[in-house]
Design a protein around this motif. Sequence first.
Motif, PDB file in Angstrom:
ATOM      1  N   ALA A 165       0.837  -1.209   0.000  1.00 25.08           N
ATOM      2  CA  ALA A 165       0.000   0.000   0.000  1.00 25.08           C
ATOM      3  C   ALA A 165       0.870   1.256   0.000  1.00 25.08           C
ATOM      4  N   ALA A 166       1.961   1.213  -0.760  1.00 25.71           N
ATOM      5  CA  ALA A 166       2.964   2.272  -0.710  1.00 25.71           C
ATOM      6  C   ALA A 166       2.532   3.503  -1.503  1.00 25.71           C
ATOM      7  N   ARG A 167       2.644   4.638  -0.840  1.00 24.80           N
ATOM      8  CA  ARG A 167       2.362   5.929  -1.465  1.00 24.80           C
ATOM      9  C   ARG A 167       3.596   6.815  -1.356  1.00 24.80           C
ATOM     10  N   VAL A 168       3.952   7.445  -2.478  1.00 26.15           N
ATOM     11  CA  VAL A 168       5.080   8.369  -2.524  1.00 26.15           C
ATOM     12  C   VAL A 168       4.586   9.660  -3.146  1.00 26.15           C
ATOM     13  N   ALA A 191       3.237  10.116  -6.668  1.00 31.84           N
ATOM     14  CA  ALA A 191       3.925   9.322  -7.679  1.00 31.84           C
ATOM     15  C   ALA A 191       3.549   7.854  -7.611  1.00 31.84           C
ATOM     16  N   LEU A 192       3.229   7.343  -6.424  1.00 31.15           N
ATOM     17  CA  LEU A 192       2.763   5.971  -6.245  1.00 31.15           C
ATOM     18  C   LEU A 192       1.453   6.017  -5.474  1.00 31.15           C
ATOM     19  N   HIS A 193       0.456   5.314  -5.997  1.00 31.69           N
ATOM     20  CA  HIS A 193      -0.897   5.382  -5.431  1.00 31.69           C
ATOM     21  C   HIS A 193      -1.242   4.106  -4.670  1.00 31.69           C
ATOM     22  N   GLY A 194      -0.546   3.861  -3.574  1.00 34.07           N
ATOM     23  CA  GLY A 194      -0.888   2.706  -2.752  1.00 34.07           C
ATOM     24  C   GLY A 194      -0.592   1.369  -3.400  1.00 34.07           C
ATOM     25  N   VAL A 195       0.592   1.214  -3.979  1.00 36.78           N
ATOM     26  CA  VAL A 195       0.917   0.003  -4.738  1.00 36.78           C
ATOM     27  C   VAL A 195       1.375  -1.132  -3.825  1.00 36.78           C
ATOM     28  N   ASP A 196       1.094  -2.353  -4.271  1.00 38.91           N
ATOM     29  CA  ASP A 196       1.612  -3.571  -3.649  1.00 38.91           C
ATOM     30  C   ASP A 196       2.543  -4.236  -4.657  1.00 38.91           C
ATOM     31  N   LEU A 197       3.805  -4.426  -4.273  1.00 35.79           N
ATOM     32  CA  LEU A 197       4.790  -5.047  -5.143  1.00 35.79           C
ATOM     33  C   LEU A 197       5.602  -6.057  -4.350  1.00 35.79           C
ATOM     34  N   THR A 237      11.012   4.663 -10.651  1.00 30.43           N
ATOM     35  CA  THR A 237      12.064   5.227  -9.802  1.00 30.43           C
ATOM     36  C   THR A 237      11.554   5.464  -8.388  1.00 30.43           C
ATOM     37  N   SER A 238      10.318   5.910  -8.263  1.00 32.97           N
ATOM     38  CA  SER A 238       9.748   6.132  -6.931  1.00 32.97           C
ATOM     39  C   SER A 238       9.690   4.838  -6.140  1.00 32.97           C
ATOM     40  N   ALA A 239       9.384   3.730  -6.817  1.00 30.64           N
ATOM     41  CA  ALA A 239       9.353   2.439  -6.132  1.00 30.64           C
ATOM     42  C   ALA A 239      10.750   2.044  -5.648  1.00 30.64           C
ATOM     43  N   LEU A 240      11.760   2.223  -6.494  1.00 30.94           N
ATOM     44  CA  LEU A 240      13.129   1.925  -6.082  1.00 30.94           C
ATOM     45  C   LEU A 240      13.553   2.812  -4.919  1.00 30.94           C
ATOM     46  N   HIS A 241      13.247   4.106  -5.014  1.00 30.33           N
ATOM     47  CA  HIS A 241      13.645   5.051  -3.964  1.00 30.33           C
ATOM     48  C   HIS A 241      12.932   4.752  -2.651  1.00 30.33           C
ATOM     49  N   ALA A 242      11.704   4.259  -2.733  1.00 28.70           N
ATOM     50  CA  ALA A 242      10.985   3.893  -1.515  1.00 28.70           C
ATOM     51  C   ALA A 242      11.654   2.700  -0.837  1.00 28.70           C
ATOM     52  N   LEU A 243      12.099   1.730  -1.627  1.00 32.34           N
ATOM     53  CA  LEU A 243      12.815   0.587  -1.059  1.00 32.34           C
ATOM     54  C   LEU A 243      14.152   1.009  -0.441  1.00 32.34           C
ATOM     55  N   GLY A 251       1.690   3.469   3.723  1.00 35.38           N
ATOM     56  CA  GLY A 251       2.101   2.109   3.444  1.00 35.38           C
ATOM     57  C   GLY A 251       3.437   1.762   4.074  1.00 35.38           C
ATOM     58  N   ARG A 252       4.009   0.638   3.618  1.00 38.15           N
ATOM     59  CA  ARG A 252       5.235   0.121   4.217  1.00 38.15           C
ATOM     60  C   ARG A 252       6.197  -0.394   3.155  1.00 38.15           C
ATOM     61  N   ALA A 253       7.483  -0.298   3.456  1.00 41.03           N
ATOM     62  CA  ALA A 253       8.541  -0.949   2.681  1.00 41.03           C
ATOM     63  C   ALA A 253       9.125  -2.039   3.559  1.00 41.03           C
ATOM     64  N   LEU A 254       9.092  -3.280   3.082  1.00 38.75           N
ATOM     65  CA  LEU A 254       9.528  -4.428   3.866  1.00 38.75           C
ATOM     66  C   LEU A 254      10.772  -5.067   3.257  1.00 38.75           C
ATOM     67  N   TRP A 255      11.646  -5.535   4.113  1.00 37.85           N
ATOM     68  CA  TRP A 255      12.806  -6.307   3.680  1.00 37.85           C
ATOM     69  C   TRP A 255      12.940  -7.485   4.635  1.00 37.85           C
ATOM     70  N   ARG A 256      12.823  -8.673   4.074  1.00 44.37           N
ATOM     71  CA  ARG A 256      12.855  -9.904   4.860  1.00 44.37           C
ATOM     72  C   ARG A 256      11.824  -9.861   5.984  1.00 44.37           C
ATOM     73  N   GLY A 257      10.660  -9.301   5.651  1.00 46.15           N
ATOM     74  CA  GLY A 257       9.553  -9.256   6.582  1.00 46.15           C
ATOM     75  C   GLY A 257       9.598  -8.117   7.570  1.00 46.15           C
ATOM     76  N   ARG A 258      10.675  -7.348   7.578  1.00 48.52           N
ATOM     77  CA  ARG A 258      10.826  -6.258   8.535  1.00 48.52           C
ATOM     78  C   ARG A 258      10.450  -4.929   7.900  1.00 48.52           C
ATOM     79  N   ASP A 259       9.678  -4.131   8.612  1.00 47.95           N
ATOM     80  CA  ASP A 259       9.337  -2.786   8.154  1.00 47.95           C
ATOM     81  C   ASP A 259      10.586  -1.918   8.220  1.00 47.95           C
TER      82      ASP A 259
END
Length: 232
Positions: A9-12, A19-25, A44-50, A59-67
């Motif tokens: 649900a990521a928004r940037v 630039a991002l409207h609540g995306v799930d990736l 690019t917004s998705a990469l920058h959010a990660l 929304g949230r950016a997760l890595w190995r299950g961690r926010d």
Amino acid sequence: MPVEAALRAARVRNGPLEALHGVDLDFPSAAVTVLLGRNGAGRTSALHALAGVVPLAGGRALWRGRDMGGLSVHQRVRRGLAVVPAGRGVFGSLTVAENLLLGGPGRTEVLELFPELIALLGRRAGVLSGGEQQLVAFGRALAARPALLLLDEPDGGLTPAVTARLHAHLLAGAADGRTVVLAAQSLPHTLAGAAVVHVLHRGEVVFSGEPGEILPGGLLPPGPDEARFPRR
């Protein structure tokens, strides 16, 4: 397949615009994921959010299950993330050798992959051509031996032969356990071995699937309305 990183649900926002409207990736572990879309699509917004370069407005950016919301870019890098931005992110006042040393212990591997850099080691990165600077940026990121590698339009300024060599290395690295997320405007045949392709349009995900489901030649159609990409 297991998921290494994800946006939920990521928004940037870029100023007044979203630039991002609540995306799930989802970005699967030990695989190459390609983000496709035209300029302004949100890749690019998705990469920058990660990477933590831009804050999430929701929304949230997760890595190995961690926010990762509480982690700075520096902290994410220390945990094994590397990002190569579009536009040749090098330290121009430093030599090529110094740029590679900043990356980490994998300099020898980088020079084996890109022998073109050997003759440039003593030159300042800022005076190199665009393609040479791009190689330096890749080299610094790869020298860090990252677990999660983010690349924004990495083929800019590179010859087709060097691009193919880079893509082969990314696919081989994924087979050895590295997770790669690559943003591009079209899908080259040299990335046909990617695990997942996400197509973005105006900040939304309009397709997620395998490379073989993209149009022949790896090109996007004139527009997503005409394409009728299935949502998943």
